[in-house]
Every structure is written in structure tokens, then in C-alpha cells.
Design a protein around this motif. Structure first.
Motif, PDB file in Angstrom:
ATOM      1  N   TRP A  29       0.828  -1.191   0.000  1.00  0.00           N
ATOM      2  CA  TRP A  29       0.000   0.000   0.000  1.00  0.00           C
ATOM      3  C   TRP A  29       0.866   1.246   0.000  1.00  0.00           C
ATOM      4  CZ3 TRP A  29      -0.837   3.582   4.197  1.00  0.00           C
ATOM      5  CH2 TRP A  29      -1.832   4.543   3.929  1.00  0.00           C
ATOM      6  N   ASN A  30       0.595   2.114  -0.963  1.00  0.00           N
ATOM      7  CA  ASN A  30       1.170   3.447  -0.906  1.00  0.00           C
ATOM      8  C   ASN A  30       2.702   3.416  -0.878  1.00  0.00           C
ATOM      9  OD1 ASN A  30       0.987   6.199  -0.744  1.00  0.00           O
ATOM     10  ND2 ASN A  30      -0.086   6.239   1.216  1.00  0.00           N
ATOM     11  N   VAL A  36      -2.005  -2.092   3.902  1.00  0.00           N
ATOM     12  CA  VAL A  36      -2.587  -1.008   4.711  1.00  0.00           C
ATOM     13  C   VAL A  36      -2.988  -1.542   6.088  1.00  0.00           C
ATOM     14  CG1 VAL A  36      -4.966  -1.334   3.828  1.00  0.00           C
ATOM     15  CG2 VAL A  36      -4.253   0.908   4.678  1.00  0.00           C
ATOM     16  N   GLN A  39      -0.137  -1.231   8.797  1.00  0.00           N
ATOM     17  CA  GLN A  39       0.426   0.092   9.091  1.00  0.00           C
ATOM     18  C   GLN A  39       0.007   0.555  10.480  1.00  0.00           C
ATOM     19  OE1 GLN A  39       2.170   1.709   6.550  1.00  0.00           O
ATOM     20  NE2 GLN A  39       1.756  -0.023   5.184  1.00  0.00           N
ATOM     21  N   PHE A  46      -0.469   6.590   7.294  1.00  0.00           N
ATOM     22  CA  PHE A  46      -1.872   6.350   7.623  1.00  0.00           C
ATOM     23  C   PHE A  46      -2.561   7.656   8.013  1.00  0.00           C
ATOM     24  CE2 PHE A  46      -5.665   5.166   9.828  1.00  0.00           C
ATOM     25  CZ  PHE A  46      -6.168   4.166   9.007  1.00  0.00           C
ATOM     26  N   TYR A 245      -9.832   2.959   5.483  1.00  0.00           N
ATOM     27  CA  TYR A 245      -9.225   2.955   4.143  1.00  0.00           C
ATOM     28  C   TYR A 245     -10.273   2.682   3.061  1.00  0.00           C
ATOM     29  CZ  TYR A 245      -6.887   0.286   0.348  1.00  0.00           C
ATOM     30  OH  TYR A 245      -6.483  -0.235  -0.863  1.00  0.00           O
TER      31      TYR A 245
END
Lengths: 361, 361
Positions: A29-30, A36, A39, A46, A245
Motif C-alpha cells: 500500500w502506498n 494497509v 500500518q 496512515f 481505508y
């Protein structure tokens, strides 16, 4: 797999682009190299996401600055209890307008914490119509007025926001939030379980006028106090990070679709099409709700002969129409038409209903 | 992406095979044509899964039949408050053994609902050792004894279950559940936020002796009553369905790994390796905890010169070692070594620590 249309009342269909993106990003993620779900909610990545999600929601619903947005847990049911804990002092009363199963439940869970005044009820009508506004016995000294703008089980919905004077209006919008434009300033507090129009279950969205946060001085744990959650930006303890999310992905999708105004038009068109098919079936199908109070989100309907119910369910499932079984309170079928259910799903349902009626005479 | 090792204290690393399976099944779960997030929790498919998840957990921890297993929401923090609501009558007292940040918080959130007796505390030692069992001032009339077997922030852990007589022992196992074999029959109630050793955040697992469920007659909403959740098989209201599903995938993975006995051996080996590297660094790195009380799950450590902290964090992150920043209570670093963190991650951390010490003298 072949196309499946999901009419579940909740947890309900999510927009396919949201699910596809969640799937793509699930392992990395990201750019973090982790999911996610892995995190820390206190990490920079986040927190930046969480702030963006809130900003998107504020934009979608034009939420005024004097309202806090909270991302909570426990389902709407927990907040049936927590709202009186927070909004009413000891000895206060609150007005409940009961127009379906969930409104009755809200009043029941509130009773240990506030004197519940049922200001209006349509129970005598089996909740198939709304109690007319002029019949509401409101108390101007009530801590708040609670109602349920859309009842998921009974399929009734208010098409206007009731005028209740200066008493804060509290609305359980679990099954119709974000389905059309909303004037947030008319409300003291709006709350919604996420699992219908927002995201997965286990997340509750709350929009609350900040001046109401400091109302109750009764003793309670900090974790139950909305003011503490607001002060901590909904990170008083570890939030449902996956739900937050997913809600964010849904909000982005809603913006791409043209926002709640566009959704409102689509939702009206979907509901009109299904009600027209029911009403035009010559009595083969029937919706029992007062036409003025019909829900755009949840459409219960019965077959002219309930002995056909089992066949209808079996054949509809085989045709890729999922979760049409009605709630036991009304029997028969129910089609839930939340934001993520497209017009094509209604077209498929209407076509199946016509075909079923022809085949089963 | 290159290999990333995630040492987050929570939400924490999940087993890669669990994430990969969740990704594969995300759009079409169990042949339904829809996501697990889009399933009604009252549907046959979801209920069958939920029952299997509970059965797997019962097998993993050999949970006796007279214990209920609950899948709840709200984080451990909410249950800091809900446990006294359920386990103590009005006017009762409860004993709290406080050996870290979370135990102190549990006592604080309980205070509105029970007379809190701090039976022992290691606060004077900055929570870097455990209060010796012989110092505990237990009250045989207490409703229960609450303690925190592993403290995530301070990195202290009990290596035996304390003997407390006939008073029910209540344990917040958020950060060490399923990390080694457990004799459930020694406890009255065990609870754990899921986001360390079980699954994503937003889910709380509870294991509670059934006779304790009916203890409290005080007025409260049904949604706060554990007995109601037990009677409804944790579906009193919509549960966190995604969390429940992920927990199930983790339990399957644990069984494939050889269960909690195998995890216990692995976790001991991981922790021993990291403590050996710290203790063998000639003072370059230091763990401040009494060696007899060191946690296998959370290893805080400081550098001999805190001016190097920023470099350590920057370089470790660049080396694919994620989330090593310590909690502000102790400063420095913290490596969390939950079940999903493999020995290879510890090897990579130890190698980096040695290299960093050589380069930065």
C-alpha cells in the motif's frame, strides 16, 4: 465467474472499482512495501490518508466546519446506547420517533441512559407508513429528537428532513447516508454503520455538531465519550484501519461519479424502475408500503402466492441475483439498491421478475 | 518491491500467505461471486465460515467447552470499561495489577464502573520489572483480578500465569495471545485486540468462562452485555466480518505452522537472538528491562548515544526494516516480534544493527 448482482441489505455490495483497487494494493500500500492493514495508525502514511478521507467526506456532504467527523466502532447499535450517554444528562428525556424495527431498537437501547419519550410511532401500521409530522408529540425540553430516515427492513423512507425546532435532531442514516444531497446543518448528529453505503462492517461514521460534544457530565469511561474521540481525531485507540481505508476508496469513487447529487438521481431512477415493475405486474408482485413513504434504498416485495417464494429465490440465485430473501418481519423478498448497485442490476432483476411471472403464471 | 520487514507494534505484520489468500479471494469469495465484505453475516456461507473460525481457535488453544468465544469490536480499550460493567456488581471492587502503560489504562477506564484496587504496581520502577507476586495485595472478595501478561510499550512479560486463588483472573493478551501454548482454564476471561497476533484492527477476541457471563445485574444496554453476545454467537449486531474472516485465515496458517507450540519455540528463538545481539553489543545497544521480565513480543532498545537515533531510523528504513521507532515512554527503538515476523526478519535486523554500530562507531 459470470456476472453476479448483489442485493444484500448489509453488509452490502461495494463498488467494483473500490474492490479492484483494494485488491491491487493489498500487499503493498502506498509504496510502503506492506499492507494497509499492517500500518501503524500513528504513522505518517496512515494519518495522511485518514485526513484525506475526512476531507473527501466533508466535500461530498458539504459538512460545515462546526461539525466534527468521527470514525468509530461498534455498529449503529452500540451508538443507540452511546448517544444518550453523551447527549443527555442524568434525568433528561429524549424524543424518539419510531417508524420501523431499527428506530424501536434505538429507543430500547437508549432506555438505560435517558428517559425515552416515544413521540410518535407507526407500529400500529406495522411500520408500513410514516407517522405524520403533525402527530409527533415533541417535548421542547427534550435533550434531542431521534429518528431513522430510512428503515432497512420495512422499506420506508422520509423524503424531507422533519422540522423539530431548536432541539437537536439525531438521525440513524445507516442505510441512506451519501445516497443523495444532505443539508447537514439541519441535524445535531448523524451516524451510520458503514456496511451499506460506505464500506465494510465494523466502522461507524458520525457527524456531530461540536457544541453537543460537551453536554454530558455523567461518569463514564473516556472511550465512550465522543468529545475524547473528537479531540483525538478518532485515534483515541486503534481505529478500524481497513474500514477507514475502504471508506476512503468509496468516497473517491463517489467523487468520480459526480458526488451525491449524481447518486441521488441514479438512486431515484433505480427505485422508480423497480417500483414500476412491481406496480405494473397486475398484482403478481406487491410492495406493501405507503407510496408516499417508499424507500429508494430497500424495496421489500411479496409474490402473489408465497408458495412460490422458494422457487423465486432458487431461480433468482441461479440467474446471478444474490441475496433477495426478505426479512422475516415482512416475508417475501427485498432488494437493496444502495449506491454500489447499478441500474444494470435493477434491469436484470426486473427482467427476471417478468420472466418468472410468465413461467410460473 | 524489495523485501520489507515490518516490526510495527500494531497494527502489525500479517503472515504473507494470509495476505496473499485474502488478495486472491477479494473479488470472489467461496464461489459466491462477491467479496467476503459483501456477504450478509446472516447468510449460510458466512455463518459456516464463522463457526469454522471459532472451531479452529478452540483447537489451537484447547479451549474448554465451558468457555464462550466472542468476536467483538471496540478495541481492548473499550473492554477496559465493559469488563467491569459485566463482571462486577454495583459496589464491588476489583484488583488491578499494573505493570505497564496498558494496565494503568485498564484501571483508569474501569474506575467509573468498579472500585479499583491497585493490588500491585511497578510504576515506581518505570514498569521495567514486574511487581513480585508476593507483593500483590489481593482481596479475596474482589470481583476479579486484572493484569496485562505482556506490556507492548514497556516490553515486559510474565513467563508464568500468576496463582490468584478462586478469584477469576482477567488478562489483556492483546500483544501475546497465540504466541505460545496457554492453559485457558487458569483464566476467567482473556481478551485481545486483533491487530497484533490475529488480524486487522477493529476486532476483539474474547474467551470467557460461561458462568461469569451472568454476573452483573446492573442496568445497561443489551449491546454492552457479553451474555447477549454469547447467546447470539457474536451476531447480536453486524460484526466486523472482514476481521473475522482474516482472523480465520490466520488461524488456518497457525495450524499449518504446527500450532501455538511451534510458534512458542519460534518466538523464543527470535527473541533470544535479538536480546543476545543487544547484550553482546558492548553497550552500543541496551534493553532497559529486568532480564527475568523481558518480553518475547516487544523488544525496546536504546542506542548508547540518542543523537544517533535519527540516523538509525533513516538507515534502517532504507534497508527495508520498517517501524522501529520506539514509543515516547522509553524513547529509542522497539522491535515487535509477533507470530507473523519470521526469524529472517530478526536476522536482518541483527545484521543491520551490527553494521550500523561498525559504521557509526
Amino acid at each position: 465467474m459470470s456476472q453476479v448482482w448483489n442485493f444484500s441489505a448489509g453488509p452490502a455490495a461495494l463498488p467494483p472499482p473500490v474492490l479492484e483497487r483494494a485488491q491491487r494494493e493489498l500487499l503493498d500500500w502506498n509504496g510502503s512495501g506492506a499492507s494497509v492493514m499492517e500500518q501503524s495508525h500513528r504513522g505518517k502514511r496512515f494519518i495522511a490518508m485518514a485526513e484525506r478521507v475526512e476531507a473527501d467526506l466533508r466535500e461530498l456532504l458539504a459538512i460545515p466546519a462546526d461539525y466534527a467527523v468521527l470514525f468509530l466502532q461498534g455498529g449503529a447499535t452500540q451508538h443507540f446506547a452511546q448517544i444518550p450517554m453523551n447527549l443527555a444528562g442524568e434525568g433528561d428525556s429524549a424524543d424518539y420517533v419510531v417508524n420501523g424495527h431499527w428506530g424501536a431498537k434505538a429507543a430500547g437501547e437508549a432506555a438505560p441512559y435517558v428517559r425515552v419519550n416515544v413521540a410518535a410511532s407507526s407500529q400500529a401500521d406495522n411500520y408500513l407508513r410514516l407517522p405524520p409530522r403533525e402527530s409527533w408529540q415533541l417535548d421542547p425540553r427534550a435533550a434531542y429528537v431521534h429518528y431513522t430516515p430510512n428503515e432497512t427492513i420495512h422499506g420506508v423512507e422520509y423524503h424531507d428532513v422533519p422540522v423539530v425546532g431548536d432541539v437537536p435532531l439525531v438521525a440513524d442514516m445507516s442505510s441512506n447516508i451519501l445516497s443523495e444531497p444532505l443539508d447537514v446543518s439541519r441535524f445535531g448528529l448523524i451516524y451510520a454503520g458503514a456496511q451499506k453505503n460506505i464500506g465494510p462492517s465494523g466502522l461507524v461514521l458520525m457527524i456531530v455538531r461540536r457544541d453537543l460534544l460537551e453536554r454530558s457530565s455523567r461518569p463514564m469511561a473516556r472511550i465512550f465519550r465522543y468529545a475524547e474521540h473528537a479531540a483525538a481525531a478518532s485515534m483515541l485507540n486503534t481505529p478500524n484501519t481497513w474500514g477507514w481505508y475502504l471508506a476512503g476508496l468509496t468516497f473517491e469513487w463517489l467523487k468520480e461519479q459526480g458526488g451525491v447529487a449524481a447518486m441521488g438521481e441514479r438512486n431515484r431512477a433505480k427505485a422508480e424502475k423497480l417500483y414500476a415493475a412491481i406496480d405494473g405486474s397486475g398484482g403478481y408482485y406487491r410492495n406493501p408500503v405507503d407510496p408516499a413513504a417508499r424507500s429508494r434504498m430497500n424495496v421489500p416485495f411479496t409474490l402473489h402466492d408465497s408458495a412460490l417464494d422458494a422457487d423465486f429465490l432458487k431461480e433468482s440465485e441461479a440467474a446471478g441475483l444474490m441475496a433477495l430473501k426478505g426479512h422475516k418481519a415482512l416475508g417475501g423478498m427485498r432488494a437493496s439498491l444502495y449506491n454500489a448497485v447499478p441500474l444494470a442490476a435493477v434491469d436484470a432483476l426486473v427482467a427476471f421478475m417478468g420472466d418468472f411471472a410468465r413461467r410460473h403464471g
